[in-house]
Design an enzyme around this catalytic site. Structure first.
Site, PDB file in Angstrom:
ATOM      1  N   GLY A 124      34.274  61.425  34.621  1.00 25.30           N
ATOM      2  CA  GLY A 124      33.228  60.476  35.000  1.00 25.30           C
ATOM      3  C   GLY A 124      32.075  60.396  34.020  1.00 25.30           C
ATOM      4  O   GLY A 124      31.234  61.302  33.973  1.00 25.30           O
ATOM      5  N   THR A 126      30.975  56.695  33.104  1.00 21.57           N
ATOM      6  CA  THR A 126      30.410  55.373  33.400  1.00 21.57           C
ATOM      7  C   THR A 126      29.637  55.360  34.722  1.00 21.57           C
ATOM      8  O   THR A 126      30.025  56.012  35.694  1.00 21.57           O
ATOM      9  CB  THR A 126      31.565  54.347  33.480  1.00 21.57           C
ATOM     10  OG1 THR A 126      32.308  54.421  32.271  1.00 21.57           O
ATOM     11  CG2 THR A 126      31.054  52.939  33.684  1.00 21.57           C
ATOM     12  N   GLU A 127      28.557  54.570  34.743  1.00 20.79           N
ATOM     13  CA  GLU A 127      27.824  54.306  35.987  1.00 20.79           C
ATOM     14  C   GLU A 127      27.612  52.807  36.121  1.00 20.79           C
ATOM     15  O   GLU A 127      27.810  52.059  35.158  1.00 20.79           O
ATOM     16  CB  GLU A 127      26.475  55.034  35.969  1.00 20.79           C
ATOM     17  CG  GLU A 127      26.655  56.538  35.895  1.00 20.79           C
ATOM     18  CD  GLU A 127      25.359  57.313  35.988  1.00 20.79           C
ATOM     19  OE1 GLU A 127      24.291  56.688  36.141  1.00 20.79           O
ATOM     20  OE2 GLU A 127      25.436  58.549  35.907  1.00 20.79           O
ATOM     21  N   ALA A 130      25.250  51.805  33.526  1.00 20.12           N
ATOM     22  CA  ALA A 130      25.419  52.483  32.230  1.00 20.12           C
ATOM     23  C   ALA A 130      26.902  52.509  31.872  1.00 20.12           C
ATOM     24  O   ALA A 130      27.628  53.427  32.251  1.00 20.12           O
ATOM     25  CB  ALA A 130      24.854  53.902  32.282  1.00 20.12           C
ATOM     26  N   ILE A 157      35.919  55.090  38.150  1.00 20.70           N
ATOM     27  CA  ILE A 157      36.523  56.340  37.688  1.00 20.70           C
ATOM     28  C   ILE A 157      38.022  56.372  38.029  1.00 20.70           C
ATOM     29  O   ILE A 157      38.407  56.285  39.201  1.00 20.70           O
ATOM     30  CB  ILE A 157      35.804  57.571  38.313  1.00 20.70           C
ATOM     31  CG1 ILE A 157      34.308  57.505  37.992  1.00 20.70           C
ATOM     32  CG2 ILE A 157      36.429  58.873  37.824  1.00 20.70           C
ATOM     33  CD1 ILE A 157      33.951  57.332  36.515  1.00 20.70           C
ATOM     34  N   ARG A 268      67.222  31.637  28.157  1.00 13.81           N
ATOM     35  CA  ARG A 268      66.730  30.357  28.675  1.00 13.81           C
ATOM     36  C   ARG A 268      67.167  29.197  27.773  1.00 13.81           C
ATOM     37  O   ARG A 268      66.923  29.222  26.563  1.00 13.81           O
ATOM     38  CB  ARG A 268      65.197  30.411  28.751  1.00 13.81           C
ATOM     39  CG  ARG A 268      64.538  29.112  29.163  1.00 13.81           C
ATOM     40  CD  ARG A 268      64.787  28.826  30.623  1.00 13.81           C
ATOM     41  NE  ARG A 268      64.032  27.660  31.084  1.00 13.81           N
ATOM     42  CZ  ARG A 268      64.247  27.079  32.251  1.00 13.81           C
ATOM     43  NH1 ARG A 268      65.165  27.552  33.074  1.00 13.81           N
ATOM     44  NH2 ARG A 268      63.531  26.038  32.605  1.00 13.81           N
ATOM     45  N   ILE A 337      56.161  32.089  26.455  1.00 16.18           N
ATOM     46  CA  ILE A 337      57.599  31.962  26.181  1.00 16.18           C
ATOM     47  C   ILE A 337      58.383  31.824  27.490  1.00 16.18           C
ATOM     48  O   ILE A 337      59.413  31.150  27.542  1.00 16.18           O
ATOM     49  CB  ILE A 337      58.087  33.161  25.322  1.00 16.18           C
ATOM     50  CG1 ILE A 337      57.529  33.017  23.890  1.00 16.18           C
ATOM     51  CG2 ILE A 337      59.614  33.270  25.311  1.00 16.18           C
ATOM     52  CD1 ILE A 337      57.768  34.213  22.982  1.00 16.18           C
ATOM     53  N   GLU A 363      37.512  52.847  27.834  1.00 17.06           N
ATOM     54  CA  GLU A 363      37.231  53.809  26.748  1.00 17.06           C
ATOM     55  C   GLU A 363      36.543  53.116  25.568  1.00 17.06           C
ATOM     56  O   GLU A 363      36.790  53.429  24.403  1.00 17.06           O
ATOM     57  CB  GLU A 363      38.495  54.561  26.325  1.00 17.06           C
ATOM     58  CG  GLU A 363      39.002  55.435  27.469  1.00 17.06           C
ATOM     59  CD  GLU A 363      39.959  56.519  27.039  1.00 17.06           C
ATOM     60  OE1 GLU A 363      39.826  57.056  25.939  1.00 17.06           O
ATOM     61  OE2 GLU A 363      40.850  56.834  27.853  1.00 17.06           O
ATOM     62  N   GLU A 367      34.055  45.275  21.365  1.00 20.44           N
ATOM     63  CA  GLU A 367      32.763  45.136  20.665  1.00 20.44           C
ATOM     64  C   GLU A 367      32.240  46.523  20.269  1.00 20.44           C
ATOM     65  O   GLU A 367      31.724  46.710  19.159  1.00 20.44           O
ATOM     66  CB  GLU A 367      31.741  44.422  21.569  1.00 20.44           C
ATOM     67  CG  GLU A 367      32.020  42.945  21.820  1.00 20.44           C
ATOM     68  CD  GLU A 367      33.142  42.694  22.837  1.00 20.44           C
ATOM     69  OE1 GLU A 367      33.574  43.645  23.514  1.00 20.44           O
ATOM     70  OE2 GLU A 367      33.596  41.535  22.940  1.00 20.44           O
TER      71      GLU A 367
HETATM   72  C1  LIG Z   1      40.363  50.182  35.319  1.00 17.99           C
HETATM   73  C2  LIG Z   1      39.214  50.921  34.713  1.00 17.99           C
HETATM   74  C3  LIG Z   1      39.278  52.300  34.564  1.00 17.99           C
HETATM   75  C4  LIG Z   1      38.197  53.005  34.036  1.00 17.99           C
HETATM   76  N1  LIG Z   1      38.245  54.378  33.993  1.00 17.99           N
HETATM   77  C5  LIG Z   1      37.132  55.059  33.635  1.00 17.99           C
HETATM   78  C6  LIG Z   1      37.104  56.481  33.750  1.00 17.99           C
HETATM   79  O1  LIG Z   1      38.087  57.119  34.130  1.00 17.99           O
HETATM   80  N2  LIG Z   1      35.944  57.124  33.443  1.00 17.99           N
HETATM   81  C7  LIG Z   1      34.835  56.464  33.020  1.00 17.99           C
HETATM   82  O2  LIG Z   1      33.817  57.111  32.755  1.00 17.99           O
HETATM   83  N3  LIG Z   1      34.826  55.104  32.906  1.00 17.99           N
HETATM   84  C8  LIG Z   1      35.948  54.392  33.212  1.00 17.99           C
HETATM   85  N4  LIG Z   1      35.952  53.020  33.125  1.00 17.99           N
HETATM   86  C9  LIG Z   1      34.747  52.337  32.672  1.00 17.99           C
HETATM   87  C10 LIG Z   1      34.881  51.682  31.293  1.00 17.99           C
HETATM   88  O3  LIG Z   1      34.911  52.661  30.292  1.00 17.99           O
HETATM   89  C11 LIG Z   1      33.727  50.685  31.149  1.00 17.99           C
HETATM   90  O4  LIG Z   1      34.004  49.598  32.014  1.00 17.99           O
HETATM   91  C12 LIG Z   1      33.520  50.207  29.737  1.00 17.99           C
HETATM   92  O5  LIG Z   1      33.063  51.258  28.921  1.00 17.99           O
HETATM   93  C13 LIG Z   1      32.545  49.026  29.643  1.00 17.99           C
HETATM   94  O6  LIG Z   1      31.385  49.259  30.374  1.00 17.99           O
HETATM   95  P1  LIG Z   1      30.858  48.127  31.395  1.00 17.99           P
HETATM   96  O7  LIG Z   1      31.998  47.766  32.261  1.00 17.99           O
HETATM   97  O8  LIG Z   1      29.628  48.608  32.061  1.00 17.99           O
HETATM   98  O9  LIG Z   1      30.516  46.876  30.481  1.00 17.99           O
HETATM   99  P2  LIG Z   1      29.132  46.598  29.706  1.00 17.99           P
HETATM  100  O10 LIG Z   1      28.745  47.777  28.910  1.00 17.99           O
HETATM  101  O11 LIG Z   1      28.136  46.055  30.677  1.00 17.99           O
HETATM  102  O12 LIG Z   1      29.566  45.456  28.715  1.00 17.99           O
HETATM  103  C14 LIG Z   1      29.603  44.056  29.073  1.00 17.99           C
HETATM  104  C15 LIG Z   1      29.875  43.257  27.792  1.00 17.99           C
HETATM  105  O13 LIG Z   1      28.780  43.458  26.861  1.00 17.99           O
HETATM  106  C16 LIG Z   1      29.290  43.925  25.624  1.00 17.99           C
HETATM  107  N5  LIG Z   1      28.340  44.839  24.994  1.00 17.99           N
HETATM  108  C17 LIG Z   1      27.694  45.899  25.548  1.00 17.99           C
HETATM  109  N6  LIG Z   1      26.938  46.521  24.631  1.00 17.99           N
HETATM  110  C18 LIG Z   1      27.111  45.862  23.454  1.00 17.99           C
HETATM  111  C19 LIG Z   1      26.606  46.034  22.128  1.00 17.99           C
HETATM  112  N7  LIG Z   1      25.778  47.020  21.799  1.00 17.99           N
HETATM  113  N8  LIG Z   1      27.011  45.148  21.169  1.00 17.99           N
HETATM  114  C20 LIG Z   1      27.874  44.138  21.479  1.00 17.99           C
HETATM  115  N9  LIG Z   1      28.376  43.930  22.710  1.00 17.99           N
HETATM  116  C21 LIG Z   1      28.008  44.787  23.694  1.00 17.99           C
HETATM  117  C22 LIG Z   1      30.589  44.649  25.983  1.00 17.99           C
HETATM  118  O14 LIG Z   1      31.436  44.773  24.862  1.00 17.99           O
HETATM  119  C23 LIG Z   1      31.139  43.741  27.056  1.00 17.99           C
HETATM  120  O15 LIG Z   1      31.776  42.645  26.469  1.00 17.99           O
HETATM  121  C24 LIG Z   1      37.039  52.298  33.614  1.00 17.99           C
HETATM  122  C25 LIG Z   1      36.991  50.906  33.742  1.00 17.99           C
HETATM  123  C26 LIG Z   1      38.041  50.216  34.295  1.00 17.99           C
HETATM  124  C27 LIG Z   1      37.909  48.716  34.461  1.00 17.99           C
END
Ligand SMILES: Cc1cc2nc3c(=O)[nH]c(=O)nc-3n(C[C@H](O)[C@H](O)[C@H](O)COP(=O)(O)OP(=O)(O)OC[C@H]3O[C@@H](n4cnc5c(N)ncnc54)[C@H](O)[C@@H]3O)c2cc1C
Length: 379
Positions: A124, A126-127, A130, A157, A268, A337, A363, A367
């Site tokens: 964990g 991500t928040e 954050a 998570i 096909r 296709i 991960e 970007e």
């Molecule tokens: C199915 C799934 C499984 C996951 N599993 C885990 C896990 O096990 N543990 C964990 O900790 N997290 C997990 N995550 C979280 C994942 O890592 C995050 O969703 C990801 O890092 C993006 O964060 P965010 O969703 O808050 O998007 P944001 O950070 O809000 O980004 C939104 C958009 O803004 C862009 N952006 C943000 N900052 C910048 C910048 N500086 N420059 C240019 N563009 C930018 C991003 O690229 C994106 O296009 C998971 C997510 C999903 C959907």
């Protein structure tokens, strides 16, 4: 330079492929529709060594190389990307973090259970507010007596609801910015730690994604993982290697989608001939095969550097970026296709198309990969 896989690697690929075809392929759509992770698959994955792919034999691990790891994840993803995602998160995030930064006592306590598949690992970072800017996390761990009390919530998570062991990052000293973040290892069922909302997802639906909430969650000092204040820095190293796993997952998913498209194109018939006879279709297949090979080479190179013990921040970000964007393109062309049959659930194309989008997000988004690569180039 030698591009040939070893005999052991050929056998490994064949064994994982056979397993995925026999134990996973028949159930892929059922797990997807039900958003169900099949816990009964864990002992079978563990028997093949897939729950502890790169971990030391003294903990029961398979002690395989990072390149071997890529082969395993690729073959699982070719059949079911969601199961591959769970295996990659278990191995590459939670278990790897404990293995890289845990004390001997912590490794002895957690690694054997994780690598035997007795429990799934969760990780964990991500928040809700954050994500890419993970260091802006709000979850705190405050010292109380000889332990810590955690408060806050982790979002999105993998295995948040079904994980038996979780590594969670929390702020231990707000004044120190990212150097004030520490990691903790927590057991499912610790009082004050509960699973929150389970996400209903576009793809990767068999892999559980849930919120984890900490409310006055008290843990002993022994649960601090790594040095106090080093949690975020350690996290960046875990992610460097973790991204190789997502790159491998992308290669495997793209391979599965490409094979489905090639088979369909030969079967096909339109205008009196197989659609594979049309140059428009041939070029899509040629581009897919070429990009998949390039993705595979970037991925194996990053893994090879990891095996040498070298830093591979740039190479793993390049592999993850290129392979995931390739997989999105290949999955899109796979649907195209298939025509209308790519849009319905009788064929595997639509599921690859839904699953693939996670790979340019999880991960670190594309970007953020570009940002990591550019920083390395300009340093
Ligand atoms: C199915 C799934 C499984 C996951 N599993 C885990 C896990 O096990 N543990 C964990 O900790 N997290 C997990 N995550 C979280 C994942 O890592 C995050 O969703 C990801 O890092 C993006 O964060 P965010 O969703 O808050 O998007 P944001 O950070 O809000 O980004 C939104 C958009 O803004 C862009 N952006 C943000 N900052 C910048 C910048 N500086 N420059 C240019 N563009 C930018 C991003 O690229 C994106 O296009 C998971 C997510 C999903 C959907």
């Amino acid at each position: 330079m030698d591009f040939r896989p070893s005999d052991e690697q050929r056998l490994l690929r064949a064994a994982v492929r056979e397993f995925a075809e026999a134990e996973m392929r028949p159930h892929v759509m059922e797990w997807d529709e039900a958003q169900h992770f099949p816990m009964d698959l864990l002992p079978k994955l563990a028997d093949l060594g897939l729950m502890g792919i790169q971990f030391d034999e003294r903990y029961g691990g398979s002690a395989m190389s990072a390149v071997d790891y890529c082969i395993c994840i690729e073959e699982l993803a070719r059949v079911c990307p969601a199961i591959a995602l769970s295996v990659a998160a278990h191995n590459g995030l939670c278990t790897a973090h404990i293995n890289m930064f845990g004390s001997e006592a912590q490794k002895a306590a957690y690694l054997p259970r994780l690598v035997k598949g007795e429990v799934l690992g969760a990780w964990g970072l991500t928040e809700a507010s954050a994500g890419s800017d993970a260091a802006a996390m709000r979850t705190t761990a405050a010292r109380r007596g000889d332990g810590w009390v955690l408060n806050g919530a982790k979002n999105f998570i993998t295995h948040g609801a079904i994980g038996g062991v979780m590594v969670a990052m929390a702020v231990t000293d707000r004044t120190k910015g990212h150097r004030g973040i520490s990691a903790f290892v927590l057991e499912h069922g610790t009082p004050g730690m509960t699973a929150g909302k389970k996400e209903s997802k576009l793809g990767m639906r068999a892999s559980d994604t849930s919120e984890v909430v900490f409310q006055d969650c008290r843990v002993p000092a022994s649960q601090l993982l790594g040095e106090e204040g080093q949690g975020f820095i350690n996290t960046l190293q875990v992610l460097d290697a973790g991204r190789i796993g997502i790159a491998a997952l992308s290669v495997g998913l793209a391979q599965g989608a490409y094979e489905a498209a090639r088979t369909y194109a030969k079967e096909r018939r339109q205008f009196g001939q197989p659609i594979a006879a049309f140059q428009a279709i041939q070029w899509k297949l040629a581009d897919a095969a070429t990009r998949i090979e390039a993705s595979r080479l970037l991925t194996y190179r990053a893994a090879y550097l990891k095996d040498l013990g070298r830093r591979m921040t740039r190479e793993s970000a390049m592999a993850k970026l290129y392979a995931s964007e390739t997989a999105v393109k290949v999955a899109d062309d796979c649907v195209q296709i298939h025509g209308g049959y790519g849009f319905v659930k009788d064929y595997p194309a639509e599921k690859y198309f839904r699953d693939v989008k996670l790979l340019t997000i999880g991960e670190g988004t594309s970007e953020i990969q570009r940002l990591v690569i550019a920083r390395q180039l300009l340093a």
